[in-house]
Design a protein around this motif. Structure first.
Motif, mmCIF file in Angstrom:
data_model
loop_
_atom_site.group_PDB
_atom_site.id
_atom_site.type_symbol
_atom_site.label_atom_id
_atom_site.label_comp_id
_atom_site.label_asym_id
_atom_site.label_seq_id
_atom_site.Cartn_x
_atom_site.Cartn_y
_atom_site.Cartn_z
ATOM 1 N N GLN A 147 3.347 4.024 8.688
ATOM 2 C CA GLN A 147 3.721 5.376 8.274
ATOM 3 C C GLN A 147 4.312 6.153 9.444
ATOM 4 O OE1 GLN A 147 3.670 6.535 5.048
ATOM 5 N NE2 GLN A 147 4.848 8.208 5.974
ATOM 6 N N ASP B 271 -5.876 0.007 11.168
ATOM 7 C CA ASP B 271 -5.258 -0.198 9.862
ATOM 8 C C ASP B 271 -3.747 -0.200 10.054
ATOM 9 O OD1 ASP B 271 -4.188 -0.057 7.298
ATOM 10 O OD2 ASP B 271 -5.772 1.257 6.557
ATOM 11 N N TRP B 272 -3.092 -1.299 9.735
ATOM 12 C CA TRP B 272 -1.665 -1.429 9.983
ATOM 13 C C TRP B 272 -0.841 -0.370 9.252
ATOM 14 C CZ3 TRP B 272 1.897 -2.333 6.088
ATOM 15 C CH2 TRP B 272 1.390 -2.778 4.861
ATOM 16 N N HIS B 273 -1.381 0.181 8.160
ATOM 17 C CA HIS B 273 -0.653 1.213 7.424
ATOM 18 C C HIS B 273 -0.391 2.451 8.293
ATOM 19 C CE1 HIS B 273 -2.461 -1.150 4.107
ATOM 20 N NE2 HIS B 273 -1.373 -0.795 3.437
ATOM 21 N N THR B 274 -1.302 2.723 9.243
ATOM 22 C CA THR B 274 -1.152 3.905 10.096
ATOM 23 C C THR B 274 0.141 3.834 10.892
ATOM 24 O OG1 THR B 274 -3.552 4.110 10.275
ATOM 25 C CG2 THR B 274 -2.220 5.289 11.894
ATOM 26 N N SER C 189 -0.599 -7.166 2.981
ATOM 27 C CA SER C 189 -2.053 -6.988 3.060
ATOM 28 C C SER C 189 -2.812 -8.298 2.875
ATOM 29 C CB SER C 189 -2.514 -5.963 2.020
ATOM 30 O OG SER C 189 -2.014 -4.677 2.321
ATOM 31 N N GLY D 120 2.140 -1.136 12.890
ATOM 32 C CA GLY D 120 2.881 -1.313 11.652
ATOM 33 C C GLY D 120 4.047 -2.257 11.728
ATOM 34 N N THR E 234 -6.462 -5.141 8.486
ATOM 35 C CA THR E 234 -7.216 -3.898 8.564
ATOM 36 C C THR E 234 -8.638 -4.225 8.999
ATOM 37 O OG1 THR E 234 -5.890 -2.924 6.799
ATOM 38 C CG2 THR E 234 -7.999 -1.880 7.299
ATOM 39 N N ASP F 192 3.612 -4.031 0.317
ATOM 40 C CA ASP F 192 2.250 -3.674 0.713
ATOM 41 C C ASP F 192 1.262 -4.760 0.290
ATOM 42 O OD1 ASP F 192 -0.276 -2.458 1.155
ATOM 43 O OD2 ASP F 192 0.623 -0.486 0.935
#
Length: 599
Positions: free
Chosen positions: A449, A443-446, A412, A343, A426, A408
């Protein structure tokens, strides 16, 4: 491919940036604290002990085992040294203290270089200009290092590096290919199949396994759970190692090495006590490490125990965007580790960036154009290292980046056009190489977060609240956001230098607001044992220590002195490339002394 998460997590080392890693006592050798005294006295004693030389063992009455070469470590340097020496007919034993091979190298990515190898020659590309000219490249690199490096060692690196790349592809079973079809793509080699249309999160988990298998196939023996305790010294030369096999309570054995010991177990970047002693000028700007919790410095300390000198003082290899998960205590021995491919990519964009005084912090892009200058260098090399040095040199070693809820969508689609590890992608579920990427990196969102949950990224409803959460003085961020938003409306940046282009000026006006504190993201220390061009360890009198060799990053001086981000490329060949070249060169040094040659 199955990632060995259990062994990696053992000892409180959380893989890949999930939460602050405090202490890491289970991942590094224990240090003895002084008995009695205050808690501070004990902490100070343990801190100082962690940076002291490790004295050698005397020659035992009876050796438990006898080999020609002992290689300590099985990362990029170790496997290259093992393969090359095994192919030359040596009886090679490779020792790894962990239960699996690969070290930090398995979480690295590309083999950066300046040209000279066959693939670069086919495209007629070299840096800083074609044709590949060793003298000009040495002058260029020495200038980047403020002339503090060893020119003869640098020359050897520039000569041997292209040979290493070609040898790996032709004799070691490597599959290095250009990262992209442009001529400059030959300066950033990746393992074939590493990147696809949806997978730019490069890791060398499988390549390092394949190379370890190649070393074994060529005759080298690899022994895991084998922790080298110290060198064995007869007063004139290093003649073996003392090793504990089978874990913490395993058996201690003495292994003789008739033709030499090669230290390939990484640097000292994990060890804050050693960094304080040898690289204090850049330590304050190091937020965290971008590698697993290796590089704890024991091999360097063993080399010092037999008189080895230190080179590369005050230097590291750093990229931008290291995240300050916490402030370190005065006597914290171990650094935090957060793999640099999750992230934090979202934080490494041209947001509003200020220091603690509210002054704008410059940002250097990593697209084909290193904004605001145009060059034909390997993509990202200047942007990543220069931005790291900028972030590390701010007051307190901290840069504050701030953005809003629009991030975001922008990240993305890679709105800012950044490349390599600034490109937050991702991996598609149907990507045929998805098994090469650990699940938490897909997934970079992981990771993003995880940083919010761990408190490294602040998420607030107002700018005023974010200012407080980041620990800035009252009014610093609020006033700067007002200036930023006015500049965005006018379409003209107010920064005194490195002004953003108009399309990068995006107002902060849609809560929630996000902020993080950034510093250096270190891939390896550049301070280590002084070596000559044959990678023999040099003592404090300037003489070679007989029987002892060191590859980078156990060896130091590859980036000169006082080089906080290791420019260029975090040091010639970057980090994993530098290790590969170091192992290759160390094997060559052994062969040269013995009068042997490649098979």
């Amino acid at each position: 491919m199955e990632l060995d998460r259990r062994s990696f997590l053992r000892g409180a080392a959380l893989l890949g940036g999930a939460g602050a890693v405090a202490g890491l006592a289970g991942c590094a050798p224990k240090v003895e604290a002084a008995e009695g005294g205050s808690e501070e006295d004990k902490a100070r004693a343990a801190f100082e002990a962690a940076a002291e030389p490790i004295l050698p063992a005397d020659v035992p009455a009876t050796w438990d085992e006898e080999r020609e070469i002992v290689v300590v470590g099985t990362g990029a340097a170790g496997v290259n040294a093992g393969i090359r020496l095994a192919q030359a007919g040596y009886d090679v034993l490779m020792l790894e203290r962990r239960s699996h091979t690969g070290g930090n190298s398995q979480h690295s990515s590309v083999f950066s270089n300046l040209g000279g190898h066959k693939q670069a020659e086919a495209k007629q590309w070299a840096y800083p200009e074609y044709p590949y000219d060793v003298d000009k490249i040495v002058e260029f690199v020495m200038d980047c290092q403020q002339m503090t490096g060893d020119p003869e060692l640098m020359r050897a690196m520039i000569v041997e590096g292209p040979k290493c790349i070609d040898w790996m592809n032709e004799k070691a079973g490597a599959k290095w290919v250009p990262m992209n079809p442009s001529p400059a793509g030959t300066g950033m080699l990746e393992w074939e199949g590493m990147s696809t249309a949806t997978n730019s999160i490069n890791v060398n988990l499988i390549p390092l396994r394949l190379l370890a298998e190649k070393a074994q196939a060529d005759g080298a023996e690899i022994r895991t759970d084998a922790d080298v305790q110290t060198l064995v010294w007869d007063g004139k030369k290093v003649c073996g190692v003392k090793v504990r096999e089978g874990g913490e309570h395993g058996q201690e054995r003495f292994i003789k090495a008739n033709n030499g010991v090669i230290l390939c177990a990484g640097g000292m970047e994990m060890n804050r006590a050693m960094m304080t002693k040898y690289s204090s000028s850049c330590l304050d700007g190091i937020a965290c490490l971008a590698t697993p919790p290796n590089g704890t410095g024991e091999c360097i300390r063993m080399g010092q125990g037999v008189g080895g000198d230190i080179a590369g003082l005050g230097s590291t290899g750093a990229f931008d965007g290291g995240v300050w998960w916490r402030d370190y205590d005065k006597y914290d021995i171990w650094m935090d580790c957060h793999i640099n491919k999750d992230g934090n990519q979202a934080l490494r964009q041209p947001w509003l960036r200020i220091n603690r005084d509210g002054n704008r912090v410059p940002y250097i892009g990593t697209s084909a154009r290193s904004y605001p200058y145009t060059n034909d260098s390997t993509p990202s090399s200047e942007g990543l290292c220069d931005t790291a040095a900028i972030e590390m040199s701010q007051p307190g070693g901290k840069t504050y980046c701030v953005f809003d809820s629009k991030f975001d969508e922008l990240v993305s689609k890679n709105y800012f056009g950044q490349v390599i590890c600034r490109k937050a992608k991702t991996v598609a579920a149907d990507d045929k190489y998805i098994d090469r990427v650990p699940e938490f990196l897909r997934d970079w969102h992981t990771g993003f977060q995880m940083m919010i949950d761990g408190g490294a990224i602040k998420k607030c409803d107002t700018v005023e609240e974010l200012e407080r959460e980041l620990g800035l003085r009252e009014g610093i961020l609020v006033n700067e956001v007002k200036k930023w938003n006015a500049a965005c409306e006018a379409g003209e940046d107010y920064a005194p230098m490195y002004k953003y282009p108009k399309e990068w000026l995006i107002a902060l006006n849609q809560p929630p607001y996000y902020g993080a504190i950034l510093g250096g993201h270190v891939f390896g220390s550049k301070a280590g044992l002084r070596v000559n061009p044959d990678m023999q360890v040099i003592n404090t009198e300037g003489q070679a220590v007989e029987g002892l060799y060191a590859a980078w990053h156990t060896a130091g001086g590859s980036a000169g002195d006082g080089n906080p981000a290791g420019k260029p490329l975090t040091g010639v060949y970057a980090d994993v490339g530098l290790a590969f070249v170091g192992g290759y060169m160390a094997a060559g040094g052994v062969m040269k002394k013995d009068g042997r040659s490649d098979a």
